[in-house]
Design a protein around this motif. Structure first.
Motif, PDB file in Angstrom:
ATOM      1  N   VAL A  52      11.369  14.650   3.156  1.00 52.31           N
ATOM      2  CA  VAL A  52       9.944  14.355   3.037  1.00 52.31           C
ATOM      3  C   VAL A  52       9.144  15.300   2.161  1.00 52.31           C
ATOM      4  CG1 VAL A  52       7.830  14.940   4.542  1.00 52.31           C
ATOM      5  CG2 VAL A  52      10.241  14.291   5.481  1.00 52.31           C
ATOM      6  N   SER A  53       8.537  14.577   1.328  1.00 55.40           N
ATOM      7  CA  SER A  53       8.136  15.342   0.073  1.00 55.40           C
ATOM      8  C   SER A  53       6.553  14.467   0.118  1.00 55.40           C
ATOM      9  CB  SER A  53       8.822  15.183  -1.012  1.00 55.40           C
ATOM     10  OG  SER A  53       8.337  15.869  -2.199  1.00 55.40           O
ATOM     11  N   HIS A  54       6.264  15.008  -1.046  1.00 54.76           N
ATOM     12  CA  HIS A  54       5.139  14.401  -1.688  1.00 54.76           C
ATOM     13  C   HIS A  54       5.165  13.554  -2.837  1.00 54.76           C
ATOM     14  CE1 HIS A  54       2.296  17.540  -0.333  1.00 54.76           C
ATOM     15  NE2 HIS A  54       3.748  18.283  -1.085  1.00 54.76           N
ATOM     16  N   GLY A  55       4.253  12.035  -2.870  1.00 54.98           N
ATOM     17  CA  GLY A  55       4.737  10.864  -3.329  1.00 54.98           C
ATOM     18  C   GLY A  55       5.196  11.163  -4.819  1.00 54.98           C
ATOM     19  N   GLY A  56       4.236  12.031  -5.374  1.00 52.82           N
ATOM     20  CA  GLY A  56       4.277  11.736  -6.708  1.00 52.82           C
ATOM     21  C   GLY A  56       5.954  12.471  -7.188  1.00 52.82           C
ATOM     22  N   THR A  57       6.804  13.865  -6.420  1.00 52.01           N
ATOM     23  CA  THR A  57       7.691  13.779  -6.598  1.00 52.01           C
ATOM     24  C   THR A  57       8.911  12.975  -6.057  1.00 52.01           C
ATOM     25  OG1 THR A  57       6.721  16.763  -5.459  1.00 52.01           O
ATOM     26  CG2 THR A  57       9.679  16.294  -5.803  1.00 52.01           C
ATOM     27  N   ILE A  58       8.292  12.639  -5.021  1.00 57.88           N
ATOM     28  CA  ILE A  58       9.679  11.221  -4.856  1.00 57.88           C
ATOM     29  C   ILE A  58       9.641   9.944  -5.605  1.00 57.88           C
ATOM     30  CG2 ILE A  58       8.770   9.804  -3.056  1.00 57.88           C
ATOM     31  CD1 ILE A  58       8.478  11.228  -0.976  1.00 57.88           C
ATOM     32  N   ARG A  59       8.588   9.502  -6.286  1.00 65.18           N
ATOM     33  CA  ARG A  59       8.741   8.847  -7.355  1.00 65.18           C
ATOM     34  C   ARG A  59       9.044   9.417  -8.607  1.00 65.18           C
ATOM     35  NH1 ARG A  59       2.869   7.431  -7.821  1.00 65.18           N
ATOM     36  NH2 ARG A  59       2.590   9.054  -9.088  1.00 65.18           N
ATOM     37  N   THR A  60       8.797  10.627  -8.669  1.00 63.73           N
ATOM     38  CA  THR A  60       9.519  11.115  -9.516  1.00 63.73           C
ATOM     39  C   THR A  60      12.253  11.171  -9.490  1.00 63.73           C
ATOM     40  OG1 THR A  60      10.425  13.435  -9.307  1.00 63.73           O
ATOM     41  CG2 THR A  60       7.795  12.131 -10.529  1.00 63.73           C
ATOM     42  N   MET A  61      11.480  11.413  -8.196  1.00 70.50           N
ATOM     43  CA  MET A  61      13.134  11.122  -7.947  1.00 70.50           C
ATOM     44  C   MET A  61      13.392  10.204  -7.513  1.00 70.50           C
ATOM     45  SD  MET A  61      13.530  14.036  -3.915  1.00 70.50           S
ATOM     46  CE  MET A  61      12.527  13.422  -3.491  1.00 70.50           C
ATOM     47  N   ILE A  62      12.804   9.062  -7.526  1.00 72.47           N
ATOM     48  CA  ILE A  62      13.047   7.980  -7.171  1.00 72.47           C
ATOM     49  C   ILE A  62      13.630   7.270  -8.869  1.00 72.47           C
ATOM     50  CG2 ILE A  62      12.477   5.491  -6.851  1.00 72.47           C
ATOM     51  CD1 ILE A  62      11.046   6.497  -4.401  1.00 72.47           C
ATOM     52  N   GLY A  63      13.154   7.359  -9.378  1.00 72.03           N
ATOM     53  CA  GLY A  63      12.682   7.280 -11.296  1.00 72.03           C
ATOM     54  C   GLY A  63      14.399   7.525 -11.953  1.00 72.03           C
ATOM     55  N   ARG A  64      14.568   8.803 -11.309  1.00 73.41           N
ATOM     56  CA  ARG A  64      15.747   9.938 -11.935  1.00 73.41           C
ATOM     57  C   ARG A  64      16.600   9.280 -11.033  1.00 73.41           C
ATOM     58  NH1 ARG A  64      15.904  14.438 -14.301  1.00 73.41           N
ATOM     59  NH2 ARG A  64      14.955  14.380 -15.731  1.00 73.41           N
ATOM     60  N   LEU A  65      16.728   9.304  -9.892  1.00 73.97           N
ATOM     61  CA  LEU A  65      17.971   8.389  -9.061  1.00 73.97           C
ATOM     62  C   LEU A  65      18.431   6.871  -9.247  1.00 73.97           C
ATOM     63  CD1 LEU A  65      17.708  10.061  -5.400  1.00 73.97           C
ATOM     64  CD2 LEU A  65      19.741  10.744  -7.293  1.00 73.97           C
ATOM     65  N   LEU A  66      17.265   5.861  -9.813  1.00 72.36           N
ATOM     66  CA  LEU A  66      17.707   4.268 -10.039  1.00 72.36           C
ATOM     67  C   LEU A  66      18.171   4.634 -11.753  1.00 72.36           C
ATOM     68  CD1 LEU A  66      14.477   2.943  -8.433  1.00 72.36           C
ATOM     69  CD2 LEU A  66      17.244   3.481  -7.934  1.00 72.36           C
ATOM     70  N   GLY A  67      17.953   5.730 -12.319  1.00 70.15           N
ATOM     71  CA  GLY A  67      17.889   5.947 -14.102  1.00 70.15           C
ATOM     72  C   GLY A  67      17.035   5.418 -15.041  1.00 70.15           C
ATOM     73  N   MET A  68      16.369   4.656 -14.532  1.00 69.47           N
ATOM     74  CA  MET A  68      14.710   4.611 -15.346  1.00 69.47           C
ATOM     75  C   MET A  68      14.239   6.023 -16.179  1.00 69.47           C
ATOM     76  SD  MET A  68      12.929   2.500 -11.889  1.00 69.47           S
ATOM     77  CE  MET A  68      11.800   2.231 -13.091  1.00 69.47           C
ATOM     78  N   GLU A  69      13.936   5.137 -17.047  1.00 65.28           N
ATOM     79  CA  GLU A  69      13.064   5.686 -18.234  1.00 65.28           C
ATOM     80  C   GLU A  69      12.070   6.727 -17.682  1.00 65.28           C
ATOM     81  OE1 GLU A  69      13.908   6.586 -20.931  1.00 65.28           O
ATOM     82  OE2 GLU A  69      15.837   5.760 -20.735  1.00 65.28           O
ATOM     83  N   ALA A  70      11.571   7.673 -17.964  1.00 68.70           N
ATOM     84  CA  ALA A  70      10.751   8.179 -17.387  1.00 68.70           C
ATOM     85  C   ALA A  70       9.360   7.675 -17.664  1.00 68.70           C
ATOM     86  CB  ALA A  70      10.959  10.065 -18.003  1.00 68.70           C
ATOM     87  N   ASP A  71       9.287   6.993 -18.700  1.00 66.34           N
ATOM     88  CA  ASP A  71       7.280   6.288 -18.817  1.00 66.34           C
ATOM     89  C   ASP A  71       7.833   5.286 -17.725  1.00 66.34           C
ATOM     90  OD1 ASP A  71       9.784   5.003 -20.118  1.00 66.34           O
ATOM     91  OD2 ASP A  71       8.795   4.046 -22.058  1.00 66.34           O
TER      92      ASP A  71
END
Length: 136
Positions: free
Chosen positions: A75-94
């Protein structure tokens, strides 16, 4: 249930507590760059990659402690969760903003497969609707 500082909301420096209109008026160049998707320290705050740097290790450490076929709820904030998802999926930050915002009381579901993490659901769920006959 544990509380982890690494799962806190993105720190937005001098933007904290300001409305969108106030940010645009006081920091027009920063806002424009951020709106274009450029990595910006909003108000001197954190970059999205720094949020992922502090939040993803918390999640991975918790996953390591799960029993076989266990489920972890973060449980966290939307922006934090979005960054976690992107990083876990191996996507580029942009590309992380492409997930869009996470609405209040909604969730995302990730699963681990043989090729790594997979996004199974994003921004799922609705608030409960009243049951017919429960009107007061």
């Amino acid at each position: 249930m544990d509380h982890h500082e690494g799962l806190r909301e993105t720190y937005a420096g001098e933007w904290q507590g300001l409305t969108n209109a106030e940010i645009r008026a006081r920091y027009p160049e920063q806002y424009e760059a951020w709106a274009k998707g450029e990595p910006v320290r909003r108000g001197g705050g954190e970059l999205a990659t720094e949020v992922a740097d502090r939040s993803v290790p918390v999640v991975l450490a918790a996953v390591e402690k799960l029993p076989v076929d266990g489920t972890l709820v973060v449980v966290s904030h939307g922006g934090t969760i979005r960054t976690m998802i992107g990083r876990l999926l191996g996507m580029e930050a942009d590309l992380w903003e492409r997930f869009g915002g996470l609405s209040n009381c909604c969730w995302s579901v990730l699963g681990q497969g043989t090729r790594g993490w997979r996004l199974l659901e994003h921004n799922a769920g609705t608030l409960p609707q009243p049951v017919i006959g429960d009107e007061t």
